[in-house]
Design an enzyme around this catalytic site. Structure first.
Site, mmCIF file in Angstrom:
data_model
loop_
_atom_site.group_PDB
_atom_site.id
_atom_site.type_symbol
_atom_site.label_atom_id
_atom_site.label_comp_id
_atom_site.label_asym_id
_atom_site.label_seq_id
_atom_site.Cartn_x
_atom_site.Cartn_y
_atom_site.Cartn_z
ATOM 1 C CG HIS A 76 -0.423 0.273 2.517
ATOM 2 N ND1 HIS A 76 -0.186 -0.709 3.457
ATOM 3 C CD2 HIS A 76 -0.051 1.445 3.106
ATOM 4 C CE1 HIS A 76 0.293 -0.160 4.559
ATOM 5 N NE2 HIS A 76 0.386 1.151 4.375
ATOM 6 C CG ASP A 107 -0.086 -4.082 2.622
ATOM 7 O OD1 ASP A 107 0.342 -3.619 1.547
ATOM 8 O OD2 ASP A 107 -0.369 -3.363 3.594
ATOM 9 C CB SER A 178 3.181 1.732 6.024
ATOM 10 O OG SER A 178 1.987 2.027 6.689
#
Length: 236
Positions: A76, A107, A178
């Site tokens: 992402h 992911d 992230s």
């Protein structure tokens, strides 16, 4: 009547006993201090920057070096990107990167970064993590290079089939974290920091995907590509 071991068998047995004795003496690896851990792993955690087709900044996250000229991050982080680069403070120029492997369902994406000579982290075992053990996050939250945070493994999250899918931690993460790293006290990678629940009455609800998924990425990437090719051929 006693039997005598052949020389080669005796040597092998002696070597095995010596290895067991040394392992018993050595015991578990020593826990690093936070300062020692940061010094060890910091060269392997980079900032990931993405750009749109016009070259304008699109977003940023973090990434972890797991092999020669290879870095992993969350997929992402790369969403809608037309160009990707990695960088860190102290370097005059960023390094261009390209998408090499992907597993969107988990992911998890891998970038190929020619010219990247940073050391790979040591992979730990998320499936051996225990609630209450110390954990450390290292990433680039809000673009603040190489931020270390300490906490605990708060919970082990599994799916309905009993498979480990997330490590919950009280070590802080924020936007830009992230794709960053969750380490144990030995500086081994337990997982990639993937999401946090912020706002309202939520506190310290941070999650990482298991490090073991990195080892499974090549197989799942090839399986996804094969399925896509088969679907394309069937639609013709």
């Amino acid at each position: 009547m006693s039997r005598r071991l052949a020389p080669t068998t005796a040597l092998a047995a002696l070597a095995a006993l010596t290895a067991l004795a040394m392992a018993a003496i050595a015991g578990p690896a020593r826990a690093l201090t936070p300062a020692e851990l940061f010094a060890q792993v910091a060269p392997s955690v980079w900032r990931v920057q993405t750009f749109d087709r016009d070259g304008l900044p699109l977003g940023q996250g973090s990434g972890v070096v797991t092999g020669f000229a290879e870095l992993v991050t969350n997929c992402h982080v790369l969403a809608k990107a037309q160009r990707v680069q990695i960088r860190r403070d102290g370097l005059p120029q960023p390094l261009p990167a390209r998408l090499a492997r992907w597993d969107v369902q988990r992911d998890l994406c891998q970038l190929s970064v020619p010219g990247l000579t940073a050391p790979a982290v040591r992979l730990g075992r998320a499936d051996q993590a225990t609630v209450g053990q110390a954990a450390y996050t290292v990433g680039h939250p809000k673009g603040l290079d190489l931020t270390l945070a300490a906490g605990l493994v708060s919970s082990i999250r599994r799916n309905d089939a009993g498979q480990l899918v997330l490590l919950q931690t009280s070590a802080a993460i924020s936007g830009g974290s992230s794709g960053g790293a969750l380490f144990n006290e030995q500086g081994e990678l337990l997982g990639l920091t993937t999401l946090g629940i912020f706002g309202g009455d939520s506190q310290n609800l941070n999650f990482a995907i298991p490090a073991e998924w990195i080892l499974d990425l090549p197989r799942r990437h090839e399986a996804a590509r094969a399925a896509a090719r088969a679907a394309a051929a069937a639609s013709r």
